[in-house]
Design a protein around this motif. Structure first.
Motif, PDB file in Angstrom:
ATOM      1  N   THR A  93       4.499  -4.240   7.915  1.00  0.00           N
ATOM      2  CA  THR A  93       5.522  -3.216   8.072  1.00  0.00           C
ATOM      3  C   THR A  93       4.890  -1.861   7.807  1.00  0.00           C
ATOM      4  OG1 THR A  93       7.271  -4.720   7.331  1.00  0.00           O
ATOM      5  CG2 THR A  93       7.758  -2.375   7.265  1.00  0.00           C
ATOM      6  N   ASN A  94       4.947  -0.976   8.808  1.00  0.00           N
ATOM      7  CA  ASN A  94       4.341   0.346   8.671  1.00  0.00           C
ATOM      8  C   ASN A  94       5.412   1.424   8.739  1.00  0.00           C
ATOM      9  OD1 ASN A  94       2.296   2.437   8.649  1.00  0.00           O
ATOM     10  ND2 ASN A  94       2.766   2.706  10.827  1.00  0.00           N
ATOM     11  N   ASP A  95       5.530   2.177   7.636  1.00  0.00           N
ATOM     12  CA  ASP A  95       6.477   3.291   7.595  1.00  0.00           C
ATOM     13  C   ASP A  95       5.780   4.641   7.515  1.00  0.00           C
ATOM     14  OD1 ASP A  95       8.587   1.588   7.781  1.00  0.00           O
ATOM     15  OD2 ASP A  95       9.219   1.745   5.693  1.00  0.00           O
ATOM     16  N   PHE A  96       4.446   4.648   7.556  1.00  0.00           N
ATOM     17  CA  PHE A  96       3.761   5.938   7.529  1.00  0.00           C
ATOM     18  C   PHE A  96       2.631   5.980   8.547  1.00  0.00           C
ATOM     19  CE2 PHE A  96       1.388   9.576   5.905  1.00  0.00           C
ATOM     20  CZ  PHE A  96       2.422  10.474   5.687  1.00  0.00           C
ATOM     21  N   HIS A 151       1.844   9.045   0.563  1.00  0.00           N
ATOM     22  CA  HIS A 151       1.551   9.043   2.000  1.00  0.00           C
ATOM     23  C   HIS A 151       0.716   7.801   2.305  1.00  0.00           C
ATOM     24  CE1 HIS A 151       3.099  13.143   2.247  1.00  0.00           C
ATOM     25  NE2 HIS A 151       2.356  13.424   1.185  1.00  0.00           N
ATOM     26  N   SER A 152       1.349   6.682   2.485  1.00  0.00           N
ATOM     27  CA  SER A 152       0.623   5.427   2.649  1.00  0.00           C
ATOM     28  C   SER A 152      -0.129   5.427   3.973  1.00  0.00           C
ATOM     29  CB  SER A 152       1.594   4.246   2.586  1.00  0.00           C
ATOM     30  OG  SER A 152       2.564   4.340   3.608  1.00  0.00           O
ATOM     31  N   THR A 153      -1.441   5.214   3.869  1.00  0.00           N
ATOM     32  CA  THR A 153      -2.297   5.234   5.051  1.00  0.00           C
ATOM     33  C   THR A 153      -3.278   4.078   4.991  1.00  0.00           C
ATOM     34  OG1 THR A 153      -2.156   7.651   5.215  1.00  0.00           O
ATOM     35  CG2 THR A 153      -3.963   6.578   6.368  1.00  0.00           C
ATOM     36  N   LEU A 154      -3.384   3.367   6.109  1.00  0.00           N
ATOM     37  CA  LEU A 154      -4.395   2.328   6.279  1.00  0.00           C
ATOM     38  C   LEU A 154      -5.326   2.790   7.383  1.00  0.00           C
ATOM     39  CD1 LEU A 154      -5.614  -0.530   5.906  1.00  0.00           C
ATOM     40  CD2 LEU A 154      -3.945  -1.333   7.586  1.00  0.00           C
ATOM     41  N   ARG A 155      -6.627   2.915   7.046  1.00  0.00           N
ATOM     42  CA  ARG A 155      -7.611   3.344   8.023  1.00  0.00           C
ATOM     43  C   ARG A 155      -8.632   2.245   8.248  1.00  0.00           C
ATOM     44  NH1 ARG A 155      -8.736   9.326   5.464  1.00  0.00           N
ATOM     45  NH2 ARG A 155      -6.765  10.287   6.073  1.00  0.00           N
ATOM     46  N   ILE A 156      -8.825   1.885   9.504  1.00  0.00           N
ATOM     47  CA  ILE A 156      -9.834   0.902   9.904  1.00  0.00           C
ATOM     48  C   ILE A 156     -10.881   1.677  10.692  1.00  0.00           C
ATOM     49  CG2 ILE A 156     -10.211  -1.349  10.963  1.00  0.00           C
ATOM     50  CD1 ILE A 156      -8.037  -1.347   8.803  1.00  0.00           C
ATOM     51  N   GLU A 157     -12.109   1.790  10.152  1.00  0.00           N
ATOM     52  CA  GLU A 157     -13.112   2.683  10.727  1.00  0.00           C
ATOM     53  C   GLU A 157     -14.411   1.943  11.002  1.00  0.00           C
ATOM     54  OE1 GLU A 157     -13.611   6.187   8.259  1.00  0.00           O
ATOM     55  OE2 GLU A 157     -11.677   5.797   7.305  1.00  0.00           O
ATOM     56  N   ASN A 207       0.841  -1.191   0.000  1.00  0.00           N
ATOM     57  CA  ASN A 207       0.000   0.000   0.000  1.00  0.00           C
ATOM     58  C   ASN A 207       0.875   1.239   0.000  1.00  0.00           C
ATOM     59  OD1 ASN A 207      -2.383   1.621   0.230  1.00  0.00           O
ATOM     60  ND2 ASN A 207      -1.906   1.893   2.403  1.00  0.00           N
ATOM     61  N   ASN A 208       0.733   2.040  -1.052  1.00  0.00           N
ATOM     62  CA  ASN A 208       1.532   3.250  -1.182  1.00  0.00           C
ATOM     63  C   ASN A 208       0.694   4.521  -1.131  1.00  0.00           C
ATOM     64  OD1 ASN A 208       3.994   1.725  -1.698  1.00  0.00           O
ATOM     65  ND2 ASN A 208       3.057   1.212  -3.656  1.00  0.00           N
ATOM     66  N   GLU A 209      -0.614   4.382  -0.946  1.00  0.00           N
ATOM     67  CA  GLU A 209      -1.467   5.561  -0.818  1.00  0.00           C
ATOM     68  C   GLU A 209      -2.522   5.327   0.266  1.00  0.00           C
ATOM     69  OE1 GLU A 209      -1.623   8.664  -1.592  1.00  0.00           O
ATOM     70  OE2 GLU A 209       0.197   8.709  -2.806  1.00  0.00           O
ATOM     71  N   GLY A 224      -2.083 -11.866   3.968  1.00  0.00           N
ATOM     72  CA  GLY A 224      -1.013 -12.578   4.634  1.00  0.00           C
ATOM     73  C   GLY A 224      -0.025 -11.599   5.219  1.00  0.00           C
ATOM     74  N   SER A 225       0.518 -10.717   4.376  1.00  0.00           N
ATOM     75  CA  SER A 225       1.468  -9.706   4.821  1.00  0.00           C
ATOM     76  C   SER A 225       1.142  -8.379   4.158  1.00  0.00           C
ATOM     77  CB  SER A 225       2.899 -10.120   4.473  1.00  0.00           C
ATOM     78  OG  SER A 225       3.056 -10.251   3.068  1.00  0.00           O
ATOM     79  N   MET A 226       1.684  -7.305   4.729  1.00  0.00           N
ATOM     80  CA  MET A 226       1.402  -5.979   4.187  1.00  0.00           C
ATOM     81  C   MET A 226       2.581  -5.062   4.418  1.00  0.00           C
ATOM     82  SD  MET A 226      -1.846  -3.484   4.909  1.00  0.00           S
ATOM     83  CE  MET A 226      -2.099  -1.985   3.970  1.00  0.00           C
ATOM     84  N   LYS A 227       2.901  -4.282   3.369  1.00  0.00           N
ATOM     85  CA  LYS A 227       3.866  -3.196   3.491  1.00  0.00           C
ATOM     86  C   LYS A 227       3.110  -1.892   3.298  1.00  0.00           C
ATOM     87  CE  LYS A 227       7.897  -5.776   1.796  1.00  0.00           C
ATOM     88  NZ  LYS A 227       8.947  -5.843   0.745  1.00  0.00           N
ATOM     89  N   ASN A 228       2.991  -1.128   4.383  1.00  0.00           N
ATOM     90  CA  ASN A 228       2.352   0.182   4.319  1.00  0.00           C
ATOM     91  C   ASN A 228       3.488   1.203   4.246  1.00  0.00           C
ATOM     92  OD1 ASN A 228      -0.196   1.645   4.442  1.00  0.00           O
ATOM     93  ND2 ASN A 228       0.539   2.450   6.383  1.00  0.00           N
ATOM     94  N   VAL A 229       4.087   1.302   3.056  1.00  0.00           N
ATOM     95  CA  VAL A 229       5.350   2.014   2.885  1.00  0.00           C
ATOM     96  C   VAL A 229       5.175   3.105   1.839  1.00  0.00           C
ATOM     97  CG1 VAL A 229       7.778   1.807   2.266  1.00  0.00           C
ATOM     98  CG2 VAL A 229       6.655  -0.044   3.497  1.00  0.00           C
ATOM     99  N   SER A 230       5.530   4.321   2.190  1.00  0.00           N
ATOM    100  CA  SER A 230       5.402   5.438   1.265  1.00  0.00           C
ATOM    101  C   SER A 230       6.577   5.493   0.311  1.00  0.00           C
ATOM    102  CB  SER A 230       5.319   6.757   2.035  1.00  0.00           C
ATOM    103  OG  SER A 230       4.105   6.849   2.732  1.00  0.00           O
TER     104      SER A 230
END
Length: 385
Positions: free
Chosen positions: A270-273, A251-257, A226-228, A240-246
């Motif tokens: 892996t979260n870098d943003f 501006h990679s963002t994961l929102r759980i609402e 995920n890059n946005e 299975g796996s996720m890279k939340n990397v910008s």
């Protein structure tokens, strides 16, 4: 035997391939494929009079529907080798099989339980593919390339080797789309909504734009880059796996609402943003945080967390981990929030208790080998300073 190029045969160029198909023929005569053109206005595919030469297309024919009109296909075995469509083509019953590419500048609709089989589908800018209704099925050997309007609705299904989305892609009301890989390119959007609607990627899903999942829908992928922006609103995201990397400029963002929002990762995230959980539930086997993670009345389950930057538990957030928490960044635990792991260790950074609880169930306890512990709250378990 001499081999010559028949320059009178049509060449076919397809977006994304960059290839020109040149028919090679031998000096010995044999049957050549025809270029059949739609010559009517509105009419049925299976009416031979609507085609040039008054002949129905066959499996070896290049079919051109550039004459504007409404074309209907309802026979059980309509065929073509290649299809260029600039009209409104409705497959409302039976089956249309195109062994090569369906290239549509107009609208192709598959409904009424009909079937479309294709080697490849390109939806050009201004074109559309709509798959609508339970039993309506599209099967693609290679990929779907969308530059136009791609909609799945009311239980329709589509499967392909890959998806490349450059525009708008919607999956709604119980429809499903399945592929082995997908790229959601910059400037595009994917919306998956309503109960039983699903986007299923058996391999990798790369998001360079916006994906929204809401109202009970789900997205599944073996791995996600995920890059946005990915939003999960009262629905499910499973990976299975996720890279939340910008990447540069992103501006990679994961929102759980929402209380019914779920994010499940069975391996490493892996979260870098930024990851934001607002009232939802995250079950992450291994979280490696180098950015910002904020739980606002959210839940975190899993095995272990390693954080070098910021992780916050606000509101009435609850974290229950079977493994350890390793902190060298800034962790805040607000009033009414509880964070428990098998063991907690801080090597640097800062843990701020703002009325909440930090606990460890193992004899290792809560250990501070570096950094600071500040504020007020509760330590549940053995404390080692």
């Amino acid at each position: 035997m001499a081999i010559i190029a028949d320059m009178n045969k049509p060449s076919i160029t397809r977006r994304g391939q960059g290839l020109v198909a040149l028919a090679l023929v031998s000096s010995a005569p044999f049957a050549l494929a025809d270029n059949l053109t739609w010559v009517a206005g509105d009419g049925a595919w299976e009416n031979a009079a609507n085609w040039s030469g008054a002949a129905l297309p066959g499996v070896d024919d290049f079919v051109d529907i550039s004459h504007l009109g409404n074309v209907t296909s309802s026979a059980s075995a309509n065929l073509a080798k290649e299809l260029l469509n600039k009209s409104a083509l409705g497959i409302g019953a039976g089956k249309l099989a195109v062994t090569g590419t369906v290239d549509t500048f107009g609208a192709v609709t598959v409904d009424g339980g009909a079937t479309l089989d294709a080697g490849r589908i390109t939806i050009e800018s201004g074109g559309a593919l709509h798959v609508d209704g339970t039993g309506s099925t599209v099967t693609v050997v290679q990929g779907v390339f969308n530059y136009g309007d791609w909609q799945m609705d009311v239980g329709g299904t589509l499967s392909a080797e890959s998806f490349d989305n450059f525009a708008g892609f919607g999956i709604d009301r119980g429809a499903q789309a399945t592929a082995n890989s997908m790229i959601n390119h910059g400037g595009s959007s994917v919306v998956v909504s309503d109960t039983n609607s699903a986007l299923i990627i058996h391999g990798s899903l790369t998001n360079d734009s916006a994906i929204t999942i809401f109202s009970g829908a789900r997205v599944e992928a073996n791995s996600i880059d995920n890059n946005e922006l990915m939003r999960v609103v009262d629905s499910s995201l499973i990976t299975g796996s996720m890279k939340n990397v910008s990447n540069a400029g992103s501006h990679s963002t994961l929102r759980i609402e929402g209380g019914d929002a779920h994010f499940t990762a069975t391996d490493l995230v892996t979260n870098d943003f930024s990851i934001e959980v607002d009232g939802g539930h995250a079950n992450i086997a291994h979280l490696d945080n180098n950015g910002t993670v904020i739980f606002s009345s959210g839940h975190l389950d899993g095995e272990d967390v390693s954080s070098t930057n910021q992780i916050s538990f606000d509101g009435a957030s609850v974290a229950t981990l079977s493994g350890q928490i390793l902190n060298s960044g800034v962790m805040t635990i607000s009033a009414s929030s509880t964070v428990r792991a098998s063991k907690f260790q801080q090597s640097a950074g800062d843990t701020q208790l703002q009325g909440g609880t930090l606990g460890a169930t193992d004899a290792f306890g809560v250990q501070f080998a570096g950094g600071e512990l500040r504020g007020n709250g509760s330590i549940d378990g053995r404390l080692v300073l």
